[in-house]
Every structure is written in structure tokens, then in C-alpha cells.
Design an enzyme around this catalytic site. Structure first.
Site, mmCIF file in Angstrom:
data_model
loop_
_atom_site.group_PDB
_atom_site.id
_atom_site.type_symbol
_atom_site.label_atom_id
_atom_site.label_comp_id
_atom_site.label_asym_id
_atom_site.label_seq_id
_atom_site.Cartn_x
_atom_site.Cartn_y
_atom_site.Cartn_z
ATOM 1 N N HIS A 19 -29.385 -15.179 24.098
ATOM 2 C CA HIS A 19 -28.354 -15.037 25.125
ATOM 3 C C HIS A 19 -27.681 -16.371 25.481
ATOM 4 O O HIS A 19 -26.808 -16.388 26.353
ATOM 5 C CB HIS A 19 -28.961 -14.435 26.392
ATOM 6 C CG HIS A 19 -29.205 -12.959 26.293
ATOM 7 N ND1 HIS A 19 -29.951 -12.399 25.284
ATOM 8 C CD2 HIS A 19 -28.781 -11.916 27.072
ATOM 9 C CE1 HIS A 19 -29.996 -11.088 25.445
ATOM 10 N NE2 HIS A 19 -29.297 -10.769 26.516
ATOM 11 N N GLU A 42 -18.604 -3.968 24.172
ATOM 12 C CA GLU A 42 -17.769 -5.168 24.309
ATOM 13 C C GLU A 42 -16.530 -5.128 23.426
ATOM 14 O O GLU A 42 -15.432 -5.499 23.853
ATOM 15 C CB GLU A 42 -18.581 -6.435 23.995
ATOM 16 C CG GLU A 42 -19.667 -6.761 24.999
ATOM 17 C CD GLU A 42 -20.991 -6.108 24.667
ATOM 18 O OE1 GLU A 42 -21.980 -6.386 25.362
ATOM 19 O OE2 GLU A 42 -21.037 -5.310 23.696
ATOM 20 N N HIS A 82 0.851 -1.195 0.000
ATOM 21 C CA HIS A 82 0.000 0.000 0.000
ATOM 22 C C HIS A 82 0.885 1.242 0.000
ATOM 23 O O HIS A 82 1.217 1.771 1.063
ATOM 24 C CB HIS A 82 -0.917 -0.003 1.227
ATOM 25 C CG HIS A 82 -1.818 -1.189 1.308
ATOM 26 N ND1 HIS A 82 -1.379 -2.433 1.700
ATOM 27 C CD2 HIS A 82 -3.144 -1.327 1.033
ATOM 28 C CE1 HIS A 82 -2.387 -3.286 1.671
ATOM 29 N NE2 HIS A 82 -3.464 -2.641 1.272
ATOM 30 N N HIS A 84 -4.006 2.961 -3.679
ATOM 31 C CA HIS A 84 -4.210 2.415 -2.328
ATOM 32 C C HIS A 84 -3.485 1.093 -2.101
ATOM 33 O O HIS A 84 -2.589 1.016 -1.268
ATOM 34 C CB HIS A 84 -5.699 2.224 -2.044
ATOM 35 C CG HIS A 84 -5.975 1.544 -0.743
ATOM 36 N ND1 HIS A 84 -5.952 2.205 0.461
ATOM 37 C CD2 HIS A 84 -6.256 0.246 -0.455
ATOM 38 C CE1 HIS A 84 -6.202 1.342 1.437
ATOM 39 N NE2 HIS A 84 -6.399 0.157 0.903
#
Length: 668
Positions: A479, A417, A34, A269
Site C-alpha cells: 500500500h 478504481e 481496420h 481486422h
């Protein structure tokens, strides 16, 4: 250095263009990479290293150095050029081996592999988020060790981030918390080149990023031209002067700067410019076409004074650290112990005392909370939970919460999280903390990329995953984890422990504290579990991953193996099987990873070849075949759960001693 002091243009131009063309030549030599981002970022990187970053290449692990994080890790060629020119142990030959097997210059920066690389980056957003943990670490260390007349910790964290980094959700989570906590020594330099792999950011990313960060509580600054050294210097000076808010500097750069045909396009890129375009770019910026990897003497001089300043500051820091030993010997000894990774003396005795009389039946998540309380004075724990403190039992009871501008070792991460996992990595990278974090096992999926990077870097983070199976009950299948245990077990260098009762939970924490080579996940029940009879020797064997809990009355005719709450089912079933005349061994199996580290002799002594084996676990069956063999069987859960009371779920999913007996009889 004052921002008003003019740059030496000859030195600056030589250094900036050396950074650009080292990157171009690295990518050309490798045939991939890159080049565009390094070409556009070279000027801002030069200003950062030459005037603002506190570093000493001869002492790269000095505690009070500034941290530099290249969050857009695909621009690694820029970082390698910086490290080489700044005097780190990274030679020109190392740069020439870019992206080759075994080289010090892999495709994306890797912590522990290349000197001067502070964290592994590449997955976008991770570097920005890890840097939040680094800034938190600095604030915590300053609060703990600095004295009114003696300052040991006062460093900044600098990040170069791309459009892609700031699109990722994990960076948004982390930036929100950073603003809330007022991490004033965190500075993100946003390379706004407005190009992604697909093309212009107009295709997908048109928000006002600065306004978003202002809403998070950040200071935001703008530089309209990423090659304007004076404007960059002024912005970085203002960023460094702000102590109440983290800072985002939005810098308009040009990907592939100088390339006549590829500047400001996605073509710059992720691929080499090609020989013709590389030559044309060198011509455009008045750089010699040959030889490749040309570095003029002026470019090496570009960072010399900064490195010399850093060396003097590091020597001054060494003197202050020696002064601490005279003023506060206990604090100095504590810092030295932390560097060794060893807990304070007496930690094992304290842990044993906390579990001297465990309850007859106790959820392992509650037993884990007991361990956390016992360890907090002996281990430099820092962490908390993603808004599930009471459920995860992760509270440091004798510690205040980390509040805005008031660092403390107990962190309320909020419902974040993924950022929590990345922040733990930043805390662990200091080498002076044992970060831990809790959430439900099902939500380990949200933080898995950060856990994977912790394992890749060998960071000793500790994950407290509770509510470990369908037996959590009425919250239902959204869950209830099924595949999450297997998912964690599949990550190399991550140790997963699922303890069977309170005593084994204590032992799991002992293993986690002693594991300084990588992360540990402790997987815990919501429901109460019987505390099984066990000897001290048995607890010590948790570190072996699997061991015999109850032996067969004679040569085993069947082996029942289980983890977590299901060990109690195996014990109940064994009693009936023995009465029926089948000598049955029960094997506790808290950790596949630890068991695989044992010798073949040890493993075969626990699970003998040729003996029918049945594995019992409230999770998916995949993977247990390696232990039960082709002729073995499992009592496991390979479908989604349901919302129902515990007893109903036990019957529905066969997690009963009666069903274990049925499966054992069928196997026999």
C-alpha cells in the site's frame, strides 16, 4: 418512428454500402487501418442513426442530444463515414486524409479533434465505461433541472462495442455499477463478430456474455443477423423503451462483410483489404469499383430525415430552456454559469473561511475533506471514492448517496478504481459537472489508463489521492507508493499537486477548481503534518508550482526543496544550517507541472543557478535531477517500503531532519 414501418431498401442499401466502402477506401488510401469492423457494423449503425439517435449536426454540442460512443475505436472509419453522411462538418476530403498528420480523421476517434466525436476511444473497454458516466450525468441533470411541467434533460447513451471491449476488466467494473444504479438510458450494441486479432474468440472468450450482463442487472436482447434491419430496429426500439435497466443488445455480425476471401477472418481486422480484394468485395456487393470514395445521392438522403427531426427537437429544447428562465430564473442562471465553467460567487471566500484557523497539525487528507465541504455548494462537484470514503475524506456531507434509480451527487463507486476513472471522464464530458474521485495513491495505478485519457481530452476531473508515501505505516509495501508520483507527473497535461500542509491543501483545491483545461491530481498524507507559517501571498503562489517559504539570512548557500510532509523536515533542517553559518533557502514545491509553466526568470528566482540544492520527497528520486542539477542531491525513497509504525519508517528511510542535515552537509 414505428419499428413496423418498412425501410426504404434502396436508400438503406445505398447508405449501408456507402458506409462500408468509405471505410474500405479510407483504409486503402492510408495503407493501414481496420476495415473489417466497419463493414460488419454498417447496418446496425445505419439503423441507429436513421431511426433512433437524437442528434443535430448543426448543433453538435446541444446538451440534450443522444450520445453515440464507438467504444471499439479501431472502427473509426465507420464513425467518420457516419458523421460525413449525417451532415456534420466533416468533408469527403477529410475522409480521404484518414490517418494523415493534422487531418480531422485520426486512426482512432479523438474528442475535441473531430466534430461529433463524443469521447476519445481506442483502448478497448474505455468507451463502454465512459458511457456509464455519460448516462449518470443525464440522470443527475434530469433530477436537478427537470420540472413536472418542463423537461430539459431526457437523452440516451448508445454504444457500439466489440468482443474486445467486453473482455476488458474496466468494462466489467463499469457495467456492474451501471446495472446496480439502474441506468435505463444506457444501451450497448455488442458487435459479436467472434473475431479478434489472434483469430476466433474461441481461443480465449467462450463465456455467455448475455448471462453475465443479466447478472449485472441489465436487460439483454439478441439479434441473430446483423444485417436484418427489421430485427435491429425492433431490438433498438425495445432497448430505448426500457427505463429501469441498461440494455445489452448482442448482435451477430460478420467482420469484413462482403469480402469473398476475408469475411469472418482475422485477416479483415487490422489491415487494408488490398486492391484486389477491395475490388472483389465491391463486385460482390454490386458497388462501383471506381471512383474511390463513391457516395450516391441516396446515401446522403439516408440520414436526412433523422437530422431534420433532431433539428426540430433541438429547437423545441431551446424554447423549453427559455421557458425555464421565466419559471425558475435561479436554475436557468445556474445552468448558464455551469456552461461557463465558473464556480458560484463567493466560493473563494467560503474556502478561506473554512481554513481561517487550521489546526496546528493536520493530515492533508483531512484538510482536503474540509475543502470539499466548503466547495460543494459553489462548484457542481459529483463523485466520491472507491470504497475508501472515510479514509479519503471525499464525502459530500450535505448530499444523499447516489442509489439505484435515485441520482445524487455523492457516488459510492465500490472497489472499482479503473471504472471510477472512466466514469469521471463521462461525467466531465457533459461540460456541466466537476467530477472528483478518491482512492489511495498506490491505486492510481489501477486507474492510470483512464487518467491518461482525461489528460488527452483535457477534461477537468479532480483526483484525490491519499496515503501518499511509505509513511502511511503498518499497511506495508503493498500500500506504500514509491513510483506513483513520478508516474502521474509523466502524464502530459495532468497537473499534480502535493501540498505541504492544510493551507497549501486549500490552495491546491483552488488551483484544481480553476483548472478547466485538464485533470488535476491532489496527493495527500495519511499522517498529521504541521501547519507551517505562511502568508496569504505564499498561498497564492501555489499556482506557480514552487516558491520560497523561508529565505536565507543572506545570499543562499544552499537550497532545500521539498513537497508534502517533507517540507517540514526542510524547515527544521534550515534552522540548524543557518545556526551553523550556511544561509539556507527553503522552497515549497507542490507541483512540477505548474513550475514548468513559469518563465525562466521566475524559475531561476526560486532555484538560482550555481547554488547547491537538495530535494526531499518520500518518493523515488527520478526526475528531481532537473531541479537539483548534476551537483545536487536528494533525500528520497528508491526501494519498496515495509510494515512498521510511522516513527520507525521515518528513521529507516531517512525521512528525518537529522538525515536531511547529514545529506546537506555532505553536499556542502
Amino acid at each position: 418512428m414505428s419499428p413496423a414501418e418498412p425501410f426504404d431498401r434502396s436508400t438503406a442499401d445505398a447508405t449501408i454500402n456507402a458506409l462500408r466502402f468509405l471505410a474500405v477506401d479510407m483504409v486503402e488510401a492510408a495503407g493501414c487501418g481496420h476495415p473489417g469492423a466497419p463493414m460488419g457494423q454498417a447496418a446496425l449503425a445505419y439503423v441507429l442513426f436513421a431511426r433512433h439517435l437524437k442528434f443535430d449536426p448543426k448543433s453538435p454540442d446541444w446538451h440534450d442530444r443522444d450520445r453515440f460512443v464507438l467504444s471499439c475505436g479501431h472502427a473509426s472509419a465507420l464513425q467518420y463515414g457516419l458523421l460525413h453522411l449525417a451532415g456534420y462538418d466533416l468533408s469527403l476530403d477529410d475522409l480521404k486524409a484518414f490517418r494523415q498528420h493534422g487531418s480531422k480523421t485520426p486512426g482512432h476517434p479523438e474528442y475535441g479533434h473531430t466534430v461529433g466525436v463524443e469521447t476519445t476511444t481506442g483502448p478497448l473497454g474505455q468507451g463502454v465505461s465512459t458511457a456509464v458516466g455519460m448516462a449518470m450525468s443525464e440522470a443527475l441533470l434530469a433530477a436537478e433541472y427537470n420540472r413536472e411541467d418542463l423537461e430539459l434533460f431526457d437523452h440516451k447513451t448508445w454504444v457500439i462495442a466489440s468482443d474486445g471491449d467486453l473482455m476488458e476488466g474496466v468494462s466489467a467494473e463499469a457495467a456492474s455499477l451501471a446495472g446496480h444504479l439502474k441506468l435505463g438510458k444506457l444501451n450497448v450494441l455488442y458487435d459479436a463478430n467472434e473475431i479478434t486479432i489472434d483469430g476466433s474468440t474461441d481461443l480465449s472468450f467462450t463465456e455467455d456474455v448475455a448471462q453475465r450482463y443479466e447478472a449485472y442487472g441489465w436487460q439483454t436482447l439478441h439479434v441473430d443477423d446483423g444485417n436484418d434491419l427489421e430485427a435491429l430496429d425492433a431490438a433498438l426500439t425495445a432497448a430505448g423503451a426500457e427505463t429501469e435497466r441498461p440494455t445489452l443488445v448482442v448482435i451477430r455480425t460478420h467482420i469484413g462483410f462482403g469480402s469473398p476471401n476475408k469475411q469472418d477472418s482475422a485477416a479483415a481486422h487490422g489491415a487494408a483489404l488490398g486492391a484486389e480484394e477491395a475490388a472483389a468485395t465491391k463486385d460482390a456487393l454490386d458497388w462501383p469499383r471506381e471512383p474511390a470514395f463513391h457516395v450516391p445521392a441516396e446515401a446522403y438522403a439516408g440520414f436526412r430525415s433523422a437530422a431534420e427531426r433532431g433539428a426540430r427537437r433541438r429547437e423545441d429544447w431551446d424554447a423549453r430552456r427559455a421557458e425555464l428562465a421565466g419559471k425558475d430564473p435561479q436554475a436557468a442562471a445556474d445552468l448558464e454559469r455551469r456552461e461557463s465553467g465558473e464556480p458560484a460567487d463567493g466560493w473563494l471566500e467560503q474556502l478561506d473561511a473554512a481554513f481561517a484557523e487550521p489546526a496546528a497539525k493536520l493530515a492533508t487528507r483531512k484538510a482536503s475533506g474540509t475543502a470539499v465541504q466548503a466547495l460543494q455548494s459553489f462548484v457542481p462537484l459529483v463523485g466520491g471514492s472507491a470504497d475508501l470514503t472515510g479514509s479519503n475524506n471525499t464525502l459530500l456531507a450535505d448530499t444523499e448517496d447516489y442509489l439505484p434509480g435515485k441520482p445524487s451527487r455523492h457516488v459510492r463507486f465500490g472497489v472499482r478504481e479503473h471504472a471510477m476513472g472512466a466514469i469521471l471522464n463521462g461525467l466531465a464530458l457533459s461540460g456541466l459537472w466537476r467530477p472528483y474521485a478518491g482512492t489511495f495513491l498506490i491505486f492510481s495505478d489501477y486507474m492510470r489508463p483512464s487518467i491518461r485519457l482525461a489528460a488527452l481530452m483535457g477534461l477537468p476531473a479532480i483526483y484525490v489521492f491519499t496515503h501518499d508515501s511509505v509513511l502511511l505505516g503498518e499497511d506495508g509495501p503493498t500500500h506504500q507508493p514509491i513510483s506513483q508520483l513520478l508516474s502521474l507527473r509523466s502524464i502530459p497535461q495532468l497537473t499534480v499537486l502535493r501540498p505541504a500542509d492544510a493551507r497549501e491543501t486549500k490552495a491546491a483545491w483552488r488551483v484544481a477548481v480553476q483548472n478547466t483545461e485538464g485533470p488535476t491530481a491532489i496527493v495527500l498524507s495519511r499522517q498529521g503534518i504541521p501547519t507551517l507559517d505562511a502568508t496569504a501571498e505564499g498561498e497564492q503562489r501555489v499556482g506557480e508550482g514552487a516558491y520560497v517559504l523561508e529565505e536565507a539570512s543572506s545570499e543562499p548557500g544552499l537550497v532545500l526543496m521539498a513537497s508534502g510532509a517533507e517540507v517540514a523536515l526542510a524547515v527544521d533542517a534550515r534552522a540548524t544550517l543557518e545556526a551553523e553559518g550556511t544561509p539556507t533557502r527553503v522552497v515549497r514545491f507542490p507541483s512540477w507541472e505548474l513550475f514548468e509553466q513559469q518563465s525562466e526568470e521566475t524559475r531561476s528566482s526560486v532555484i538560482p543557478a550555481g547554488v547547491p540544492a537538495l530535494a526531499i520527497e518520500a518518493g523515488c528520486s527520478i526526475g528531481w535531477d532537473r531541479y537539483v542539477g548534476a551537483q545536487g542531491a536528494t533525500v528520497t525513497v528508491d526501494r519498496f517500503g515495509a510494515s512498521a509504525p510511522l516513527a520507525d519508517l521515518q528513521r529507516e528511510y531517512g525521512l528525518t531532519a537529522e538525515n536531511v542535515l547529514r545529506a546537506a552537509r555532505e553536499l556542502l
